[in-house]
Scaffold this motif. Structure first.
Motif, mmCIF file in Angstrom:
data_model
loop_
_atom_site.group_PDB
_atom_site.id
_atom_site.type_symbol
_atom_site.label_atom_id
_atom_site.label_comp_id
_atom_site.label_asym_id
_atom_site.label_seq_id
_atom_site.Cartn_x
_atom_site.Cartn_y
_atom_site.Cartn_z
ATOM 1 N N ASN A 60 0.874 -1.179 0.000
ATOM 2 C CA ASN A 60 0.000 0.000 0.000
ATOM 3 C C ASN A 60 0.905 1.220 0.000
ATOM 4 N N ASN A 61 1.193 1.745 -1.159
ATOM 5 C CA ASN A 61 2.211 2.773 -1.325
ATOM 6 C C ASN A 61 1.594 4.154 -1.478
ATOM 7 N N LEU A 62 1.046 4.669 -0.382
ATOM 8 C CA LEU A 62 0.430 5.987 -0.409
ATOM 9 C C LEU A 62 1.484 7.064 -0.584
ATOM 10 N N GLY A 63 1.110 8.114 -1.283
ATOM 11 C CA GLY A 63 2.038 9.210 -1.510
ATOM 12 C C GLY A 63 1.353 10.374 -2.172
ATOM 13 N N LEU A 64 2.149 11.311 -2.643
ATOM 14 C CA LEU A 64 1.627 12.504 -3.290
ATOM 15 C C LEU A 64 2.658 12.974 -4.313
ATOM 16 N N GLY A 65 2.186 13.310 -5.491
ATOM 17 C CA GLY A 65 3.089 13.790 -6.522
ATOM 18 C C GLY A 65 2.343 14.531 -7.611
ATOM 19 N N LEU A 66 3.112 15.107 -8.519
ATOM 20 C CA LEU A 66 2.548 15.804 -9.662
ATOM 21 C C LEU A 66 3.082 15.176 -10.936
ATOM 22 N N GLU A 67 2.251 15.182 -11.952
ATOM 23 C CA GLU A 67 2.657 14.756 -13.278
ATOM 24 C C GLU A 67 2.204 15.844 -14.235
ATOM 25 N N TYR A 68 3.153 16.414 -14.961
ATOM 26 C CA TYR A 68 2.855 17.480 -15.904
ATOM 27 C C TYR A 68 3.091 16.956 -17.310
ATOM 28 N N ARG A 69 2.012 16.760 -18.050
ATOM 29 C CA ARG A 69 2.097 16.252 -19.420
ATOM 30 C C ARG A 69 2.230 17.443 -20.361
ATOM 31 N N THR A 70 3.360 17.506 -21.065
ATOM 32 C CA THR A 70 3.625 18.613 -21.977
ATOM 33 C C THR A 70 3.169 18.315 -23.392
ATOM 34 N N SER A 71 2.985 17.032 -23.704
ATOM 35 C CA SER A 71 2.526 16.607 -25.024
ATOM 36 C C SER A 71 1.901 15.228 -24.868
ATOM 37 N N PRO A 72 1.271 14.694 -25.902
ATOM 38 C CA PRO A 72 0.721 13.339 -25.781
ATOM 39 C C PRO A 72 1.789 12.280 -25.485
ATOM 40 N N GLU A 73 3.065 12.563 -25.788
ATOM 41 C CA GLU A 73 4.126 11.573 -25.603
ATOM 42 C C GLU A 73 4.960 11.757 -24.345
ATOM 43 N N VAL A 74 5.003 12.951 -23.762
ATOM 44 C CA VAL A 74 5.958 13.240 -22.689
ATOM 45 C C VAL A 74 5.268 13.854 -21.476
ATOM 46 N N SER A 75 5.643 13.350 -20.287
ATOM 47 C CA SER A 75 5.235 13.982 -19.039
ATOM 48 C C SER A 75 6.404 13.955 -18.065
ATOM 49 N N PHE A 76 6.387 14.896 -17.140
ATOM 50 C CA PHE A 76 7.393 14.990 -16.086
ATOM 51 C C PHE A 76 6.701 14.654 -14.777
ATOM 52 N N MET A 77 7.334 13.774 -13.988
ATOM 53 C CA MET A 77 6.721 13.282 -12.756
ATOM 54 C C MET A 77 7.654 13.561 -11.580
ATOM 55 N N ALA A 78 7.081 13.937 -10.441
ATOM 56 C CA ALA A 78 7.865 14.122 -9.223
ATOM 57 C C ALA A 78 6.936 13.943 -8.032
ATOM 58 N N GLY A 79 7.472 13.367 -6.976
ATOM 59 C CA GLY A 79 6.658 13.186 -5.787
ATOM 60 C C GLY A 79 7.347 12.352 -4.738
ATOM 61 N N SER A 80 6.554 11.863 -3.801
ATOM 62 C CA SER A 80 7.053 11.062 -2.693
ATOM 63 C C SER A 80 5.993 10.040 -2.320
ATOM 64 N N TYR A 81 6.430 8.858 -1.864
ATOM 65 C CA TYR A 81 5.500 7.818 -1.425
ATOM 66 C C TYR A 81 6.162 6.924 -0.391
ATOM 67 N N TYR A 82 5.350 6.165 0.319
ATOM 68 C CA TYR A 82 5.829 5.194 1.310
ATOM 69 C C TYR A 82 6.082 3.894 0.571
ATOM 70 N N ASN A 83 7.348 3.492 0.464
ATOM 71 C CA ASN A 83 7.710 2.414 -0.449
ATOM 72 C C ASN A 83 7.504 1.010 0.128
ATOM 73 N N SER A 84 7.882 0.034 -0.641
ATOM 74 C CA SER A 84 7.647 -1.374 -0.300
ATOM 75 C C SER A 84 8.503 -1.890 0.838
ATOM 76 N N VAL A 85 9.603 -1.179 1.160
ATOM 77 C CA VAL A 85 10.455 -1.602 2.278
ATOM 78 C C VAL A 85 10.260 -0.678 3.479
ATOM 79 N N HIS A 86 9.091 -0.068 3.559
ATOM 80 C CA HIS A 86 8.674 0.741 4.705
ATOM 81 C C HIS A 86 9.548 1.978 4.922
#
Length: 165
Positions: A60-86
């Protein structure tokens, strides 16, 4: 407080995405220019399903981030989440998806992340993974495949997102 490359990348994505999203929403509200292909998505984390089920991973990897799609082919992603190794993970990536079929896109995400002790002692490391997306008018999902290699146990990841512009 020292800045890591991921924190700098996150600030850059947020710094560039927010003004562009505001300008686009203001222009379309005032009908000054046609709607562009750029989109801003809020990622709210998701789930992972590991291939080695017996290792007790957090899926259960809850987190928060943004994804900015500049075109149909490209997006930029950044954020933070609680990963699989706690642990907490911060990431910044480019998602390149050159193949589309309606609302479905297929490609790969490439970037930096941290928070996994088996990778660079929890520090920053480069990651690349196949990524498929479904994007409706307001809701979407990203599905990625983490391959099992060396000291990485593979998984399928699902990330949920909501369009905010």
């Amino acid at each position: 407080m020292t800045k890591t490359p991921i924190a700098c990348a996150l600030c850059a994505v947020l710094g560039f995405a927010a003004p562009a999203a505001f300008a686009e929403s203001t222009a379309s509200t005032l009908d000054l220019e046609p709607e562009s292909s750029s989109q801003l998505w809020l990622n709210v984390g998701g789930f992972s399903r590991h291939f080695k089920r017996q290792n007790g991973y957090n899926e259960n990897n809850l987190g928060l981030g943004l994804e900015y799609r500049t075109s149909p082919e490209v997006s930029f992603m950044a954020g933070s989440y609680y990963n699989s190794v706690h642990k907490n993970t911060t990431y910044a990536a480019v998602n390149w998806q050159p193949w589309t079929l309606g609302p479905f896109k297929i490609g790969a995400a490439v970037g930096l992340m941290d928070g996994y002790p088996s990778m660079n002692r929890g520090g920053n490391f480069f990651a690349a993974l196949p990524m498929a997306s479904y994007e409706g008018r307001r809701f979407g999902i990203n599905v990625g495949l983490i391959p099992s290699i060396k000291n990485v146990d593979g998984a399928v990841i699902v990330q949920f997102k909501v369009r905010v512009n």
